[in-house]
Design an enzyme around this catalytic site. Sequence first.
Site, PDB file in Angstrom:
ATOM      1  N   SER A  48       1.038  -0.932   0.309  1.00 15.72           N
ATOM      2  CA  SER A  48       0.250   0.058   0.500  1.00 15.72           C
ATOM      3  C   SER A  48       0.916   1.794   0.138  1.00 15.72           C
ATOM      4  O   SER A  48       2.072   1.138   0.478  1.00 15.72           O
ATOM      5  CB  SER A  48      -1.254   0.464   0.801  1.00 15.72           C
ATOM      6  OG  SER A  48      -0.404  -0.134   2.102  1.00 15.72           O
ATOM      7  N   GLU A  68      -7.392   2.780  18.175  1.00 17.36           N
ATOM      8  CA  GLU A  68      -7.220   3.928  17.786  1.00 17.36           C
ATOM      9  C   GLU A  68      -7.029   5.620  18.828  1.00 17.36           C
ATOM     10  O   GLU A  68      -6.819   6.309  18.689  1.00 17.36           O
ATOM     11  CB  GLU A  68      -8.539   4.325  17.236  1.00 17.36           C
ATOM     12  CG  GLU A  68      -8.962   3.348  15.753  1.00 17.36           C
ATOM     13  CD  GLU A  68      -9.428   2.167  16.374  1.00 17.36           C
ATOM     14  OE1 GLU A  68      -9.110   1.812  17.060  1.00 17.36           O
ATOM     15  OE2 GLU A  68      -9.230   1.490  15.384  1.00 17.36           O
ATOM     16  N   PHE A  93     -13.834   4.190  13.463  1.00 11.08           N
ATOM     17  CA  PHE A  93     -13.266   4.000  14.547  1.00 11.08           C
ATOM     18  C   PHE A  93     -12.635   5.321  15.277  1.00 11.08           C
ATOM     19  O   PHE A  93     -12.372   5.631  16.670  1.00 11.08           O
ATOM     20  CB  PHE A  93     -12.354   3.109  14.444  1.00 11.08           C
ATOM     21  CG  PHE A  93     -12.748   1.689  13.769  1.00 11.08           C
ATOM     22  CD1 PHE A  93     -14.208   1.552  13.957  1.00 11.08           C
ATOM     23  CD2 PHE A  93     -12.221   1.207  13.098  1.00 11.08           C
ATOM     24  CE1 PHE A  93     -14.621   0.565  13.301  1.00 11.08           C
ATOM     25  CE2 PHE A  93     -12.819  -0.015  12.124  1.00 11.08           C
ATOM     26  CZ  PHE A  93     -14.258  -0.135  12.307  1.00 11.08           C
ATOM     27  N   ARG A 176     -14.201   5.831   0.885  1.00 11.27           N
ATOM     28  CA  ARG A 176     -13.402   4.622   0.709  1.00 11.27           C
ATOM     29  C   ARG A 176     -12.217   4.074  -0.658  1.00 11.27           C
ATOM     30  O   ARG A 176     -10.981   4.292   0.291  1.00 11.27           O
ATOM     31  CB  ARG A 176     -14.326   3.185   0.883  1.00 11.27           C
ATOM     32  CG  ARG A 176     -13.910   1.859   0.913  1.00 11.27           C
ATOM     33  CD  ARG A 176     -14.045   0.805   0.541  1.00 11.27           C
ATOM     34  NE  ARG A 176     -13.169  -0.177   0.316  1.00 11.27           N
ATOM     35  CZ  ARG A 176     -14.110  -1.241  -0.148  1.00 11.27           C
ATOM     36  NH1 ARG A 176     -15.321  -1.774  -0.021  1.00 11.27           N
ATOM     37  NH2 ARG A 176     -13.778  -2.792   0.264  1.00 11.27           N
TER      38      ARG A 176
END
Lengths: 322, 288
Positions: A48, A68, A93, A176
């Site tokens: 990524s 988190e 979150f 997203r």
Amino acid sequence: MSEKSTWDFGTMLGMGSARDIFMHKIMEIAETNKNIMYITADGSPAGSMQDKFRKKFPDQFIEVGIAEANAIGIASGLALNGKRPYVNTFGPFLSLRATDQINLDLAYNEVPVCVIGTHGGVTSGGGPTHYTLSDFGIMRAIPSMTMIAPADANQCGKLIDATLTYNKPMFVRVARGEEPLVYENQDYEYVIGKAITAKEGDDATLIGAGIGVHNAMMAAKALQAEGINVRVIDMHTLKPIDAEAIVNAVKQTGIVITVEDHNIISGLGDAVAAVIAENGIGCKFKKLGLPDEFAALGTPEELYEYYGFDAAGIIKTLKGFM
Amino acid sequence: MAKADPDLVARLKEKSKDIAKQLCDMTFHIGTAHVGGSLSMCDFTVALYYHFMNFDPEDLKNPDRDRLYLSKGHNGCLIYNIFADLGMYTKEFLYNGYNKIDGKFGQHPNRLYIPGFEASMGSLGHGLSISVGAAHAGRMDKRNYRVFCILGDGELQEGSNWEAIMFAAHHKYGNYVEILDQNRVQGNAYTYKTINMEPMVDRWTAFGWDVREIEDGNDMQQVVDAFESLPASDSQEKRAPICMIFKTLKGCGIDFMENEPKWHACGLDEDTLNECKLSIEQNRSGGR
């Protein structure tokens, strides 16, 4: 009938992932500014952009794991000692589990930390546990917090540039993954707190935030073909909100419809309604977005249609006012 | 272990008594304060500010200063008195500015109001993460300042702490010291009756920390010995982070307050104030 509001719109204007673009920008600024940090919570899979950042700038990268609240606390301690952290993981979150830390560790301590919640609104497709439908409202209610929802991926890049001189805590919501680009021409000025008129028009106004701007643009373009000139305002900064743009829209168009991928309670619509009411001006007004329920399952396109804020739903509401 | 310099111990012991009395004076003047937990942490906090920390009231932004984060923010009132005693402001400024609209001293400290506090605290379970972030910044900047964080034992019931405990052990900060004020009393009851936190040492050890237990955390001799035995702060060294568990007595030094949950926060009338100060003078000698 309107142009079909699908993510295929992107094939006309080009698609982009805000997640890739903000990571690209953060990598760019991390190169020269060694105080820039990227912190994530289980958000750096192999291959990524996050993983590339880790490899390129290992000293400026922190993976906290699935924690988190700790991510925000660590970011606060870093910022209190001169660092500029960007904290990024799933929006729900960050905005809900770590609300306490965002409120106290960031806002109350007045530290320049940029929190980026991805999978905004229903774009995760993961159901209510993974929808982010309260971030606008929560962040608006936290004193001194700035809340931003860029309209598209490229705007997200402009925003990251703007954060460098914006020394306040802020929450940024992005979708997203790949989402349609709203702006064909990227040559526009982006200022935090200043709404953008994405399309001119005097017959009615659609005010959107985040993906809401895209849906509004789709509706406005379809109406244009029918000779109805609808103004589209990109209210990328929900707080501090650009009251002047709202007042002008009310006075000049008489109809205001807000569009957001968020609970209609406490979000963009409520923020706009408050400006209208407090300025003592009236107009035909409707809030479009998710109703006050745990939203249904489905793809974003299906859900926008189901809840009546895809282009067709917006047009239907607007025509009801005309 | 070598015993610490007796003159240093005597000086810090006297200062701790003095600060405990000043805390009582303040409580009398302002109406109410978190006295119990302030007295349990008084000795090691005095030792830190008056000897062991690189803390200069006239150079609060020094990048190499040691940092102390007070996670149990309700005991900021103790540090308010230490700062006044160090000449950072007057007692009048403190008394007149407590819980007032234009005042600077809340029940919980705000870093923006009172320079010297590294972070604004109050809600429990926040300080560990923030202070670990500070330790990480020290490592990045290659500065060897030490980061301390004072936690309460009841506070450890907050799950957020354990995220930071795991994180710090994973990253092995050589510049970090956690200080646990284990007074065994939380806001309304005994900690061990509310949610038992024992075995405390084993819990931290299991999470990968270098745990040092101080049997009497209100005995200045033991406090000084414990701080003197710390390895030098080294931000580049990777070692198990240190957790100092000070076994303390809530309300320490005031006989009728000791180990009594009801004195967590309290007011003091003139007679009680005098009783408190007399008791501190007679009893606050440590080594119980």
